[in-house]
Design a protein around this motif. Structure first.
Motif, short mmCIF file in Angstrom:
data_model
loop_
_atom_site.label_atom_id
_atom_site.label_comp_id
_atom_site.label_asym_id
_atom_site.label_seq_id
_atom_site.Cartn_x
_atom_site.Cartn_y
_atom_site.Cartn_z
N HIS A 132 0.83 -1.19 0.00
CA HIS A 132 0.00 0.00 0.00
C HIS A 132 0.87 1.25 0.00
CE1 HIS A 132 -3.59 -2.36 0.45
NE2 HIS A 132 -2.99 -3.05 1.41
N ARG A 133 0.27 2.39 -0.21
CA ARG A 133 1.01 3.65 -0.35
C ARG A 133 1.93 3.94 0.84
NH1 ARG A 133 -0.90 8.74 -3.26
NH2 ARG A 133 -2.21 7.16 -4.19
N ARG A 134 1.44 3.77 2.05
CA ARG A 134 2.28 4.02 3.24
C ARG A 134 3.45 3.06 3.31
NH1 ARG A 134 -2.25 5.00 7.70
NH2 ARG A 134 -2.69 7.15 7.15
N GLU A 135 3.19 1.79 3.00
CA GLU A 135 4.27 0.79 3.02
C GLU A 135 5.33 1.15 2.00
OE1 GLU A 135 1.56 -3.09 4.22
OE2 GLU A 135 1.69 -2.48 2.12
N LEU A 136 4.91 1.51 0.79
CA LEU A 136 5.89 1.90 -0.23
C LEU A 136 6.63 3.17 0.17
CD1 LEU A 136 4.31 1.16 -3.71
CD2 LEU A 136 6.38 0.23 -2.73
N GLY A 137 5.95 4.10 0.80
CA GLY A 137 6.62 5.31 1.27
C GLY A 137 7.72 5.00 2.28
N THR A 138 7.44 4.09 3.18
CA THR A 138 8.44 3.68 4.18
C THR A 138 9.62 2.99 3.50
OG1 THR A 138 6.71 3.42 5.84
CG2 THR A 138 8.78 2.29 6.26
N ILE A 139 9.33 2.07 2.60
CA ILE A 139 10.40 1.33 1.90
C ILE A 139 11.21 2.28 1.03
CG2 ILE A 139 10.86 -0.43 0.16
CD1 ILE A 139 8.35 -1.91 1.26
N MET A 140 10.55 3.17 0.29
CA MET A 140 11.28 4.08 -0.60
C MET A 140 12.10 5.11 0.18
SD MET A 140 10.87 2.89 -3.56
CE MET A 140 11.47 4.14 -4.66
N GLY A 141 11.66 5.47 1.37
CA GLY A 141 12.46 6.35 2.21
C GLY A 141 13.78 5.71 2.57
N LEU A 142 13.74 4.45 2.99
CA LEU A 142 14.97 3.71 3.29
C LEU A 142 15.80 3.53 2.02
CD1 LEU A 142 16.82 1.98 5.09
CD2 LEU A 142 15.34 0.03 4.51
N GLN A 144 3.56 -10.40 8.89
CA GLN A 144 3.45 -10.41 7.44
C GLN A 144 4.66 -9.85 6.70
OE1 GLN A 144 0.16 -8.18 5.92
NE2 GLN A 144 0.54 -6.42 7.23
N TYR A 145 5.56 -9.15 7.39
CA TYR A 145 6.72 -8.55 6.74
C TYR A 145 7.99 -9.33 7.08
CZ TYR A 145 3.50 -4.64 6.39
OH TYR A 145 2.41 -3.87 6.14
N ALA A 146 8.90 -9.41 6.10
CA ALA A 146 10.18 -10.08 6.33
C ALA A 146 11.25 -9.43 5.47
CB ALA A 146 10.09 -11.57 6.00
N VAL A 147 12.47 -9.38 6.00
CA VAL A 147 13.65 -8.98 5.23
C VAL A 147 14.48 -10.25 5.06
CG1 VAL A 147 15.76 -7.62 5.20
CG2 VAL A 147 13.65 -6.61 6.05
N ILE A 148 14.77 -10.58 3.81
CA ILE A 148 15.49 -11.81 3.49
C ILE A 148 16.79 -11.44 2.80
CG2 ILE A 148 15.37 -13.97 2.20
CD1 ILE A 148 12.29 -13.70 2.52
N ASP A 197 5.25 -5.17 12.12
CA ASP A 197 5.46 -3.73 11.96
C ASP A 197 6.57 -3.50 10.94
OD1 ASP A 197 5.66 -0.98 12.26
OD2 ASP A 197 6.75 -1.09 14.16
N LEU A 198 6.23 -2.92 9.79
CA LEU A 198 7.19 -2.75 8.70
C LEU A 198 8.40 -1.94 9.13
CD1 LEU A 198 7.99 -3.19 5.76
CD2 LEU A 198 6.60 -1.20 5.16
N GLN A 199 8.20 -0.83 9.83
CA GLN A 199 9.33 0.01 10.24
C GLN A 199 10.28 -0.75 11.16
OE1 GLN A 199 7.52 3.58 11.75
NE2 GLN A 199 7.70 4.58 9.76
#
Length: 113
Positions: A20-30, A80-84, A96-98
Motif C-alpha cells: 500500500h502507499r504508506r508501506e511503499l513510502g516507508t520502503i522508498m524512504g529507506l 506479514q513482513y520479512a527482510v530476506i 510492523d514494517l518500520q
C-alpha cells in the motif's frame, strides 16, 4: 455490452498481494537513504498471489542483496513482513514494517561511519 475484464497484467485486487502507499513510502524512504550512501543502486517489485516483493540490488544484473516481502497470510503467525538476505536467510520478521526495516538501517549507520 461492454467488456469489463481488466487489461493484461492487471489482475483483480484479490488476485495479488500489493504494497500500500504508506508501506511503499516507508520502503522508498529507506531506499533513498541507501542510494545516497552508495549502498544500493536499483530495485524491482513483484506482486504475486501470496506475496509482494521489493528486491534491492547493488547492480542491475545481480541477484538481489535483500528482499522485503509482504505475506498477509502470515499476519497472525510470524508477522506479514520479512527482510530476506541474498543467501535466503530471514534477517527479520514481524508485523510492523518500520521495525522490520531497522535491520537494514543498522547497515546504513555502518556505511556512513
Amino acid at each position: 455490452m461492454q467488456n469489463l475484464t481488466p487489461f493484461p497484467g492487471q489482475g483483480q485486487p484479490d488476485d495479488q498481494v500489493v504494497f500500500h502507499r504508506r508501506e511503499l513510502g516507508t520502503i522508498m524512504g529507506l531506499y533513498g537513504r541507501m542510494v545516497a550512501a552508495g549502498e544500493w543502486r536499483d530495485y524491482g517489485m513483484s506482486f504475486l498471489r501470496e506475496v509482494a516483493i521489493f528486491s534491492v540490488f547493488r547492480r542491475t544484473a545481480e541477484t538481489p542483496l535483500y528482499r522485503i516481502e509482504k505475506r498477509p497470510k502470515l499476519r497472525n503467525r510470524q508477522g506479514q513482513y520479512a527482510v530476506i538476505g541474498m543467501d535466503g536467510r530471514i534477517l527479520k520478521r514481524g508485523s510492523d514494517l518500520q521495525a522490520v526495516l531497522r535491520v537494514l538501517e543498522r547497515k546504513l549507520i555502518r556505511a556512513v561511519e
